[in-house]
Design an enzyme around this catalytic site. Structure first.
Site, mmCIF file in Angstrom:
data_model
loop_
_atom_site.group_PDB
_atom_site.id
_atom_site.type_symbol
_atom_site.label_atom_id
_atom_site.label_comp_id
_atom_site.label_asym_id
_atom_site.label_seq_id
_atom_site.Cartn_x
_atom_site.Cartn_y
_atom_site.Cartn_z
ATOM 1 N N VAL A 60 0.799 -1.215 0.000
ATOM 2 C CA VAL A 60 0.000 0.000 0.000
ATOM 3 C C VAL A 60 0.840 1.277 0.000
ATOM 4 O O VAL A 60 0.323 2.356 -0.278
ATOM 5 C CB VAL A 60 -0.954 -0.012 1.214
ATOM 6 C CG1 VAL A 60 -0.212 0.290 2.516
ATOM 7 C CG2 VAL A 60 -2.121 0.939 1.019
ATOM 8 N N TYR A 61 2.131 1.188 0.284
ATOM 9 C CA TYR A 61 2.958 2.391 0.341
ATOM 10 C C TYR A 61 3.033 3.064 -1.028
ATOM 11 O O TYR A 61 3.510 2.468 -2.000
ATOM 12 C CB TYR A 61 4.367 2.078 0.832
ATOM 13 C CG TYR A 61 4.472 1.668 2.280
ATOM 14 C CD1 TYR A 61 3.443 1.891 3.189
ATOM 15 C CD2 TYR A 61 5.637 1.057 2.757
ATOM 16 C CE1 TYR A 61 3.551 1.512 4.510
ATOM 17 C CE2 TYR A 61 5.756 0.679 4.083
ATOM 18 C CZ TYR A 61 4.705 0.893 4.960
ATOM 19 O OH TYR A 61 4.818 0.517 6.278
ATOM 20 N N SER A 62 2.549 4.297 -1.078
ATOM 21 C CA SER A 62 2.557 5.086 -2.316
ATOM 22 C C SER A 62 1.995 4.287 -3.484
ATOM 23 O O SER A 62 2.534 4.294 -4.588
ATOM 24 C CB SER A 62 3.980 5.591 -2.631
ATOM 25 O OG SER A 62 4.427 6.476 -1.623
#
Length: 326
Positions: A60-62
């Site tokens: 989900v990071y960036s």
């Protein structure tokens, strides 16, 4: 750099883990302060040169771009067999049904998506990012077991949850003969110590490696309370973590500054040294957007706080609301 076994496994990890939430495309996801690929690569390269072999990111990071940047950099700068690469699953990756969570469908889809973005055949540590209240834990743990048996992950771990939830997951795997969690990525720093009540003793008893996130309280322990940064001004999640206990927290921040001044070192080294000395911590997850952040983190490995200094840092702490499980 020192190396240590992760929990009751034979896996060697550096005493520091580089958290890769700091890397990504700023226009993607919810963190506008992240470094783009051009600015990220020198920091990843420097971490490797410092002896860090443990890298943690998440799908989900960036919006997946963190995994892409990290994967390309490690391919160019490192020997894959020497790297311990970790990622996480749970966050929503697309709109509509089955876009997130820990169902069998989500896990099987997201491990393949993560591997594609990372450019690797397997991850060393695959972690559930949070607890899924809408999926039976039996379904989640069997799916994770199958991911390991398929060779797509070497080990599995978990992140912030209640101790009773973590113990329930361990019990389910023991009862069914499935792959067991080997690590807990939890919220621990001088401003948030609620994990010491139940989760930390549980991990010590069960031989679980502990890799805390936000060991510097999102930078609050590294500067005066009133001082702000671009990240602190735009980090909406971070604003929710230390909003209700300002009076006590400010005292701790000042004491970190006092000890740092007496020792002639940056505050980050004192705050991180405290985490490193807390049992059963294996490797704090450090975020880095500047070379100096890495340098301070490595230097903290050589600082040993005295019992008097630890008491001074800890005695002002007051109970906090349970936070960070979102």
């Amino acid at each position: 750099m020192d190396y240590i076994k992760l929990g009751n496994t034979g896996l060697d990890v550096s005493r520091l883990c580089l958290g890769c939430m700091s890397f990504g495309v700023p226009e993607r996801g919810s963190h506008q302060w992240v470094l783009n690929e051009e600015k990220s690569r020198p920091i990843i390269k420097k971490a490797l040169e410092c002896g860090i072999n443990f890298f943690d990111t998440a799908n989900v990071y960036s919006d997946g771009t963190s995994e892409e940047i990290v994967g390309r950099a490690l391919k160019d700068y490192a020997n894959r067999d020497e790297i311990v690469l970790a990622t996480k699953v749970h966050g929503r990756m697309h709109k509509g049904p089955n876009g997130g969570g820990l169902s069998r469908k989500a896990i099987m889809s997201e491990i393949d998506n993560s591997l594609k973005r990372l450019g690797t055949d397997y991850v060393d540590l695959y972690q559930i990012h949070r607890w899924d209240y809408e999926t039976p834990i039996e379904e989640t743990m069997e799916a994770l077991h199958d991911v390991v048996k398929a060779g797509k992950a070497r080990y599995i771990g978990a992140s912030s949850m209640y101790a009773w939830q973590f113990l329930k997951a361990l019990h389910v795997t023991e009862r069914n003969g499935w792959t067991r969690f080997i690590s807990m990525q939890n919220h621990l720093n001088l401003l948030y110590r609620e994990e010491e009540r139940e989760m930390m003793p549980l991990c010590k008893e069960e031989g679980i490696g502990v890799i805390p996130w936000s060991p510097l309280a999102r930078g609050r322990l590294t500067r005066d309370w009133e001082e702000s940064t671009n990240r602190s001004e735009t980090d909406e999640f971070g604003k929710t973590l230390y909003a209700d206990t300002k009076t006590a927290d400010k005292i701790i921040v000042r004491r970190v500054a006092e000890i740092a001044e007496k020792r002639g070192v940056p505050r980050a080294q004192i705050a991180l040294s405290w985490v490193l000395q807390k049992e059963p911590v294996t490797a704090p997850i450090i975020g880095s957007t500047k070379m100096s952040h890495l340098e301070d983190a490595v230097a903290s490995l050589f600082i040993r706080l005295t019992s008097e200094e630890i008491q001074l840092l800890e005695e002002a702490y007051v109970p906090h609301p349970v936070l960070g499980f979102r």
